[in-house]
Design a protein around this motif. Structure first.
Motif, PDB file in Angstrom:
ATOM      1  N   ALA B  96       0.833  -1.214   0.000  1.00 22.03           N
ATOM      2  CA  ALA B  96       0.000   0.000   0.000  1.00 22.03           C
ATOM      3  C   ALA B  96       0.861   1.256   0.000  1.00 22.03           C
ATOM      4  CB  ALA B  96      -0.933  -0.002   1.209  1.00 22.03           C
ATOM      5  N   THR B  97       1.927   1.249   0.785  1.00 20.73           N
ATOM      6  CA  THR B  97       2.839   2.399   0.825  1.00 20.73           C
ATOM      7  C   THR B  97       3.466   2.621  -0.546  1.00 20.73           C
ATOM      8  OG1 THR B  97       3.329   1.958   3.140  1.00 20.73           O
ATOM      9  CG2 THR B  97       4.882   3.359   1.952  1.00 20.73           C
ATOM     10  N   ASP B  98       3.893   1.530  -1.174  1.00 22.74           N
ATOM     11  CA  ASP B  98       4.492   1.634  -2.505  1.00 22.74           C
ATOM     12  C   ASP B  98       3.483   2.215  -3.504  1.00 22.74           C
ATOM     13  OD1 ASP B  98       6.613   1.239  -4.342  1.00 22.74           O
ATOM     14  OD2 ASP B  98       5.673  -0.584  -5.077  1.00 22.74           O
ATOM     15  N   LEU B  99       2.239   1.748  -3.425  1.00 24.70           N
ATOM     16  CA  LEU B  99       1.205   2.206  -4.365  1.00 24.70           C
ATOM     17  C   LEU B  99       0.771   3.643  -4.103  1.00 24.70           C
ATOM     18  CD1 LEU B  99      -1.069  -0.973  -4.615  1.00 24.70           C
ATOM     19  CD2 LEU B  99       0.388  -0.013  -6.400  1.00 24.70           C
ATOM     20  N   ALA B 100       1.122   4.181  -2.944  1.00 24.50           N
ATOM     21  CA  ALA B 100       0.788   5.573  -2.642  1.00 24.50           C
ATOM     22  C   ALA B 100       1.811   6.541  -3.242  1.00 24.50           C
ATOM     23  CB  ALA B 100       0.700   5.776  -1.130  1.00 24.50           C
ATOM     24  N   ASP B 101       2.902   5.993  -3.776  1.00 25.17           N
ATOM     25  CA  ASP B 101       3.950   6.815  -4.385  1.00 25.17           C
ATOM     26  C   ASP B 101       3.528   7.189  -5.815  1.00 25.17           C
ATOM     27  OD1 ASP B 101       6.153   7.748  -5.753  1.00 25.17           O
ATOM     28  OD2 ASP B 101       7.542   6.283  -4.928  1.00 25.17           O
ATOM     29  N   PRO B 102       3.392   8.475  -6.119  1.00 25.19           N
ATOM     30  CA  PRO B 102       2.945   8.878  -7.460  1.00 25.19           C
ATOM     31  C   PRO B 102       3.837   8.335  -8.577  1.00 25.19           C
ATOM     32  CG  PRO B 102       2.960  10.775  -5.987  1.00 25.19           C
ATOM     33  CD  PRO B 102       3.616   9.640  -5.244  1.00 25.19           C
ATOM     34  N   ASP B 103       5.137   8.215  -8.331  1.00 31.02           N
ATOM     35  CA  ASP B 103       6.034   7.699  -9.367  1.00 31.02           C
ATOM     36  C   ASP B 103       5.758   6.222  -9.643  1.00 31.02           C
ATOM     37  OD1 ASP B 103       7.139  10.181  -9.466  1.00 31.02           O
ATOM     38  OD2 ASP B 103       8.899   9.690  -8.274  1.00 31.02           O
ATOM     39  N   THR B 104       5.449   5.484  -8.585  1.00 31.71           N
ATOM     40  CA  THR B 104       5.091   4.074  -8.754  1.00 31.71           C
ATOM     41  C   THR B 104       3.829   3.955  -9.599  1.00 31.71           C
ATOM     42  OG1 THR B 104       6.014   3.491  -6.605  1.00 31.71           O
ATOM     43  CG2 THR B 104       4.395   1.974  -7.533  1.00 31.71           C
ATOM     44  N   LEU B 105       2.823   4.736  -9.212  1.00 29.00           N
ATOM     45  CA  LEU B 105       1.553   4.687  -9.936  1.00 29.00           C
ATOM     46  C   LEU B 105       1.715   5.090 -11.391  1.00 29.00           C
ATOM     47  CD1 LEU B 105      -1.369   5.967  -7.707  1.00 29.00           C
ATOM     48  CD2 LEU B 105      -1.127   3.774  -8.881  1.00 29.00           C
ATOM     49  N   ALA B 106       2.599   6.058 -11.646  1.00 27.48           N
ATOM     50  CA  ALA B 106       2.811   6.500 -13.027  1.00 27.48           C
ATOM     51  C   ALA B 106       3.355   5.362 -13.886  1.00 27.48           C
ATOM     52  CB  ALA B 106       3.753   7.703 -13.069  1.00 27.48           C
ATOM     53  N   VAL B 107       4.275   4.576 -13.329  1.00 27.17           N
ATOM     54  CA  VAL B 107       4.819   3.435 -14.076  1.00 27.17           C
ATOM     55  C   VAL B 107       3.723   2.392 -14.316  1.00 27.17           C
ATOM     56  CG1 VAL B 107       6.432   1.487 -13.998  1.00 27.17           C
ATOM     57  CG2 VAL B 107       7.201   3.758 -13.306  1.00 27.17           C
TER      58      VAL B 107
END
Lengths: 183, 183
Positions: B96-107
């Protein structure tokens, strides 16, 4: 074709342009992955001047949001069998069937891919439908989970499987999702 | 720069080009929605000839699959607390923490948007991590759900919320997902 001419035209022509552009997007996506979708390409396919698209939608993201919200509005009828479990089973099966359609998935993928952040117009109607069934159950005196939890347990797996996996979504599986939610 | 010259160069330069291109993709996505991503734009940003990208990745979809599988491989350590419930709680919270990162979501968004069909390299490692925790529980004699069901109940809601909603994913919520799965 000047901005003044087209922007003051009411109703009919405007609706026709929108329909032609939406159809062009869906045809484009049926042939190509979303990565190649640009407003000029869609304009050519729709037989509309690119300026019209830029003025009306501004970006691929805005156009895709419009296509997605139009595509997924009122497309699935909320069942009313008198039983929440049966309603949810039928509805989840309908959503799964819709998500198994490559053209549906192409619109969802393109809509996700073009949006820079937060939300997706693809699922607003699904949330409304879910809320309608849960509210109706409460109105007749039954117990029903809250919409966010129901969305987690039903829409979560349904959209996850469709987008991230190749696993099938048959009615047996969607029925189990409903049973897990209501048990 | 001819095809023959670069395609026969081994090791070092090839790895440097790949790193530069991956970095260029992530920088591009931090500034732009995925819709604008093209191989020539990435080539310019990475300081690499476009031909190199076309030869090596062929398409934005292939490049994004490579970036996604590299980005999401080994980035989250599988916890080993001795308790399946606690392992899953920590892991779900990390996802969940990883998915809250906008850069992660952008990829993730770009990877979904560029793929024409089936699957996404984003979650292969998540499935492996989940399987590792469930298998370990069985190896020490405990009961554990099958991976597809665990993925439905954990990865489904986690990715659905991140991609389709603006709802937060706090540790209280991810803990409840684990409790629902194991109850």
């Amino acid at each position: 074709m000047s901005a003044a001419t087209t922007s003051t035209r009411p109703g009919g022509r405007s609706a026709r342009v929108r329909a032609a552009v939406h159809r062009a997007v869906e045809e484009f996506l049926a042939d190509n992955p979303a990565e190649g979708l640009t407003l000029p390409l869609i304009a050519t396919r729709a037989g509309v001047h690119p300026t019209t698209l830029y003025r009306r939608w501004g970006s691929v993201a805005d156009l895709m949001a419009d296509v997605a919200s139009s595509r997924f509005s009122g497309d699935i009828v909320v069942p009313d069998t008198g039983s929440l479990r049966e309603d949810l089973r039928r509805w989840a099966s309908d959503v799964a069937t819709d998500l198994a359609d490559p053209d549906t998935l192409a619109v969802i993928r393109a809509s996700i891919g073009s949006s820079a952040e937060g939300g997706c117009a693809c699922t607003a109607d699904r949330h409304d439908q879910l809320t309608a069934m849960l509210d109706r159950e409460r109105a007749r005196g039954g117990a029903a989970p809250e919409t966010p939890h129901a969305a987690d347990m039903l829409l979560g797996p349904l959209y996850y499987r469709a987008i991230f996996t190749d696993e099938p979504a048959d009615p047996g599986w969607t029925g189990q999702l409903v049973d897990t939610l209501l048990k």
